[in-house]
Design a protein around this motif. Structure first.
Motif, PDB file in Angstrom:
ATOM      1  N   ALA A   1       9.999  -5.407  -1.920  1.00 27.22           N
ATOM      2  CA  ALA A   1       9.406  -6.250  -0.880  1.00 27.22           C
ATOM      3  C   ALA A   1      10.479  -6.575   0.147  1.00 27.22           C
ATOM      4  O   ALA A   1      11.530  -7.138  -0.190  1.00 27.22           O
ATOM      5  CB  ALA A   1       8.852  -7.531  -1.485  1.00 27.22           C
ATOM      6  N   LEU A   2      10.240  -6.218   1.392  1.00 25.78           N
ATOM      7  CA  LEU A   2      11.215  -6.473   2.445  1.00 25.78           C
ATOM      8  C   LEU A   2      11.127  -7.915   2.927  1.00 25.78           C
ATOM      9  O   LEU A   2      10.072  -8.549   2.871  1.00 25.78           O
ATOM     10  CB  LEU A   2      10.991  -5.519   3.623  1.00 25.78           C
ATOM     11  N   LYS A   3      12.238  -8.419   3.408  1.00 28.42           N
ATOM     12  CA  LYS A   3      12.304  -9.784   3.904  1.00 28.42           C
ATOM     13  C   LYS A   3      11.252 -10.011   4.993  1.00 28.42           C
ATOM     14  O   LYS A   3      11.067  -9.182   5.869  1.00 28.42           O
ATOM     15  CB  LYS A   3      13.702 -10.072   4.463  1.00 28.42           C
ATOM     16  N   GLY A   4      10.573 -11.139   4.931  1.00 32.01           N
ATOM     17  CA  GLY A   4       9.512 -11.442   5.888  1.00 32.01           C
ATOM     18  C   GLY A   4       8.131 -11.154   5.345  1.00 32.01           C
ATOM     19  O   GLY A   4       7.126 -11.576   5.916  1.00 32.01           O
ATOM     20  N   ASN A   5       8.087 -10.373   4.259  1.00 37.21           N
ATOM     21  CA  ASN A   5       6.836 -10.103   3.545  1.00 37.21           C
ATOM     22  C   ASN A   5       5.768  -9.429   4.410  1.00 37.21           C
ATOM     23  O   ASN A   5       4.568  -9.633   4.211  1.00 37.21           O
ATOM     24  CB  ASN A   5       6.257 -11.387   2.940  1.00 37.21           C
ATOM     25  N   VAL A   6       6.207  -8.612   5.373  1.00 39.70           N
ATOM     26  CA  VAL A   6       5.239  -7.860   6.174  1.00 39.70           C
ATOM     27  C   VAL A   6       5.175  -6.401   5.746  1.00 39.70           C
ATOM     28  O   VAL A   6       4.209  -5.700   6.066  1.00 39.70           O
ATOM     29  CB  VAL A   6       5.551  -7.938   7.683  1.00 39.70           C
ATOM     30  N   ALA A   7       6.203  -5.939   5.039  1.00 41.43           N
ATOM     31  CA  ALA A   7       6.256  -4.527   4.667  1.00 41.43           C
ATOM     32  C   ALA A   7       6.934  -4.372   3.307  1.00 41.43           C
ATOM     33  O   ALA A   7       7.597  -5.282   2.814  1.00 41.43           O
ATOM     34  CB  ALA A   7       7.003  -3.730   5.726  1.00 41.43           C
ATOM     35  N   LYS A   8       6.753  -3.188   2.731  1.00 41.95           N
ATOM     36  CA  LYS A   8       7.357  -2.904   1.422  1.00 41.95           C
ATOM     37  C   LYS A   8       7.825  -1.458   1.384  1.00 41.95           C
ATOM     38  O   LYS A   8       7.414  -0.619   2.202  1.00 41.95           O
ATOM     39  CB  LYS A   8       6.351  -3.153   0.300  1.00 41.95           C
ATOM     40  N   LEU A   9       8.659  -1.177   0.420  1.00 39.16           N
ATOM     41  CA  LEU A   9       9.140   0.175   0.178  1.00 39.16           C
ATOM     42  C   LEU A   9       8.696   0.625  -1.206  1.00 39.16           C
ATOM     43  O   LEU A   9       8.610  -0.177  -2.133  1.00 39.16           O
ATOM     44  CB  LEU A   9      10.673   0.239   0.247  1.00 39.16           C
ATOM     45  N   GLN A  10       8.415   1.901  -1.334  1.00 40.61           N
ATOM     46  CA  GLN A  10       8.184   2.533  -2.631  1.00 40.61           C
ATOM     47  C   GLN A  10       9.291   3.568  -2.792  1.00 40.61           C
ATOM     48  O   GLN A  10       9.186   4.690  -2.313  1.00 40.61           O
ATOM     49  CB  GLN A  10       6.798   3.181  -2.696  1.00 40.61           C
ATOM     50  N   VAL A  11      10.378   3.175  -3.452  1.00 40.20           N
ATOM     51  CA  VAL A  11      11.581   3.997  -3.507  1.00 40.20           C
ATOM     52  C   VAL A  11      11.537   4.896  -4.741  1.00 40.20           C
ATOM     53  O   VAL A  11      11.577   4.407  -5.874  1.00 40.20           O
ATOM     54  CB  VAL A  11      12.845   3.122  -3.540  1.00 40.20           C
ATOM     55  N   PRO A  12      11.463   6.224  -4.539  1.00 40.62           N
ATOM     56  CA  PRO A  12      11.430   7.149  -5.685  1.00 40.62           C
ATOM     57  C   PRO A  12      12.806   7.284  -6.328  1.00 40.62           C
ATOM     58  O   PRO A  12      13.805   6.781  -5.803  1.00 40.62           O
ATOM     59  CB  PRO A  12      10.981   8.466  -5.043  1.00 40.62           C
TER      60      PRO A  12
END
Length: 297
Positions: free
Chosen positions: A51-62
């Motif tokens: 979860a990226l700071k600010g809670n507007v976006a996220k990553l799915q890191v393989p």
């Protein structure tokens, strides 16, 4: 030697020299190895959902990548690659089989620009060849100003990858080939922009042209890593309450809007490569030191 180069060397070596003062009984090589090993072990290399700071976006890191937090990214950019401090980001991605110390390393910085909803209505009407001509002219003007200030000239050679916009995923990417001064290897300026409801996720690759093939092979993976959360996605735009950005896709590519992340990334590219040149003589040391560490990522 130019003042810029002197400052780059000072920024690069200061963390190591400060560390060395605490262990004067060791040889210079042992001090550097201890400092590098300590710093590497301090990095929290993460995979999975982030979860990226600010809670507007996220990553799915393989598993073939790892993510570094904003704090750990600052360590890499400042302490390892010798960039000025105080330029926070949302983190950074690295391929799992490299470390920031490797001469062949490359990474992807992550930022978010909340400038409003960027309309993609002009996506099919942009003449990117005409846009490139204007960008080359703008770069020449910028280069002349750089030279007058004592910096090396810069040239936009052309597209390393022509701009492409995916209307389904609302992701835009392109790459520029840039020449700094008399450098033997040109810089690869690879960009990804993910459009959202209120702004744009900014992913910038830090690499050189001789790494383009490997980056091309990883591009789809990186494109799939970052996305907006539900409620902040492009399709969630509400014209009744949401602001619209004052520019479109063409301006994102041309860089007419001066985004701090773009300027920082350009500086990082130069100083990272300059830093690698400084420590090139002990490259074999890092290969030996981190070969077993990579398997732990």
């Amino acid at each position: 030697m130019k003042i810029k180069m002197i400052l780059a060397i000072c920024c690069l070596l200061l963390p190591w020299l400060s560390f060395a003062e605490t262990s004067p009984e060791l040889t210079e090589q042992e001090q550097y190895e201890l400092w590098a090993n300590t710093l590497w072990n301090s990095l929290d290399r993460q995979t999975g959902e982030i979860a990226l700071k600010g809670n507007v976006a996220k990553l799915q890191v393989p598993d073939d990548f790892y993510y570094l937090s904003p704090a750990d990214t600052e360590k890499v950019l400042v302490e390892i690659w010798g960039n000025p401090p105080g330029n926070p980001s949302l983190g950074m991605l690295f391929p799992a089989d490299t470390t920031p110390f490797d001469a062949e390393s490359w990474g992807v910085t992550i930022d978010y620009e909340q400038e409003g909803y960027v309309s993609d209505k002009d996506a099919n009407n942009i003449d990117y060849n005409e846009l490139l001509t204007q960008m080359k002219s703008d770069t020449r003007d910028n280069s002349n100003a750089r030279v007058e200030q004592g910096y090396e000239p810069i040239e936009l050679v052309g597209w390393a990858a022509a701009p492409f916009y995916n209307a389904e995923t609302h992701k835009l990417y392109w790459a520029k080939e840039i020449k700094f001064g008399n450098a033997d290897t040109n810089t690869l300026n690879y960009n990804i922009r993910v459009l959202g409801r209120k702004g744009v996720l900014v992913l910038n690759f830090i690499a050189s042209m001789d790494q383009k093939a490997i980056i091309d092979s990883k591009l789809d993976n990186v494109l799939n890593i970052a996305d907006f959360n539900e409620g902040s996605q492009y399709a969630d735009f509400d014209p009744e309450i949401d602001e619209v950005a004052a520019y479109g896709l063409g301006a994102l590519v041309a860089g007419k809007v001066v985004a701090k992340t773009g300027l920082i990334a350009g500086l990082i590219i130069f100083l990272k490569k300059f830093g690698i040149f400084i420590v090139l003589g002990i490259g074999a040391l890092f290969k030996k030191l981190f070969s077993r560490k990579k398997s732990e990522v």
